[in-house]
Design an enzyme around this catalytic site. Sequence first.
Site, PDB file in Angstrom:
ATOM      1  CB  CYS A 193      -0.919  -3.461  -3.011  1.00 43.02           C
ATOM      2  SG  CYS A 193       0.190  -3.780  -4.387  1.00 43.02           S
ATOM      3  CG  HIS A 197      -4.931   1.040  -2.178  1.00 46.98           C
ATOM      4  ND1 HIS A 197      -5.547   2.257  -2.335  1.00 46.98           N
ATOM      5  CD2 HIS A 197      -3.727   1.130  -2.821  1.00 46.98           C
ATOM      6  CE1 HIS A 197      -4.772   3.053  -3.051  1.00 46.98           C
ATOM      7  NE2 HIS A 197      -3.661   2.409  -3.360  1.00 46.98           N
ATOM      8  NE  ARG A 236      -3.434   5.330  -9.333  1.00 45.83           N
ATOM      9  CZ  ARG A 236      -2.507   5.735  -8.467  1.00 45.83           C
ATOM     10  NH1 ARG A 236      -1.229   5.597  -8.742  1.00 45.83           N
ATOM     11  NH2 ARG A 236      -2.856   6.295  -7.328  1.00 45.83           N
ATOM     12  CB  CYS A 240       1.028   1.816  -6.786  1.00 43.27           C
ATOM     13  SG  CYS A 240      -0.617   2.561  -6.814  1.00 43.27           S
TER      14      CYS A 240
END
Length: 279
Positions: A193, A197, A236, A240
Amino acid sequence: MTKNTITLIAASLACALTLPLAAATPEQDKESFQAYFKSRFPNVPQDDFKNGAYAIDPIGRENWEAIEEFPPYENAISSGETMWDTPFANGKTYKDCFPDGPAIAGKYPYWDRERGMVMTLPLAINDCREANEEKPLGYKKGPLADLEAYITYQSRGQITNVEIPSDDPRALEAYEKGKHFYFARRGQLNFSCAHCHLGNSGSTLRTEILSPAYGHTTHFPVYRSKWGEMGTLHRRFAGCNEQVRAKAFKPQGEEYRDLEFFLTYMNNGLELNGPGARK
């Protein structure tokens, strides 16, 4: 600040957030996490991070603000309000489970000491339904996302304030599992992740600007143009995972609830402004 400097800061932050437990407390993690994004995007007011990618994308923000004049999630809010007010077969309503009314999104997620697990809003909604002999709702989209949209709309302006009880090691363990998930590489692309991000936030992937992780939990559920409907935070998360060619986990399973616990704690202090609209 040069690109190399930012890369080094991101690498240092990733290392700091994955140190052994004795080396960093959740509060220290949060301070490092938020300081990184304030340094990476120094011209963004802190509270503006609640707007996700639109905090750092001026052109995208103009389009988003135009959409917000007639937001695509209005029907979901209306549907959710109807659900909230409609009695179950036994005559009770959601208010019997949530006596404080619908403005409760700011209470979630939280550590449920009795059950020894992270409790989220969608999980609490289905607990209410099952307690009243109603079938549980799907966790990715549909009626549950609509009801959550109504609840979060009523909760706008509340401040994210997740607490990790210091006297319950199980809560800290759940937080650490969520943190590990965030930084763990997975899938055929071997991405975490944090790759998108955190370290690459603000960069362009195809035609989209990668949103900063700071603020990710404030605006869900969201109406995504890509979906053509409302979707939950765990939808979501699953998307991802699939984008890096990893198998998605079960929505509202332990993995995603712990991830939500960690990520929402990282966003402590930000205002809730859901539901949202995204590409």
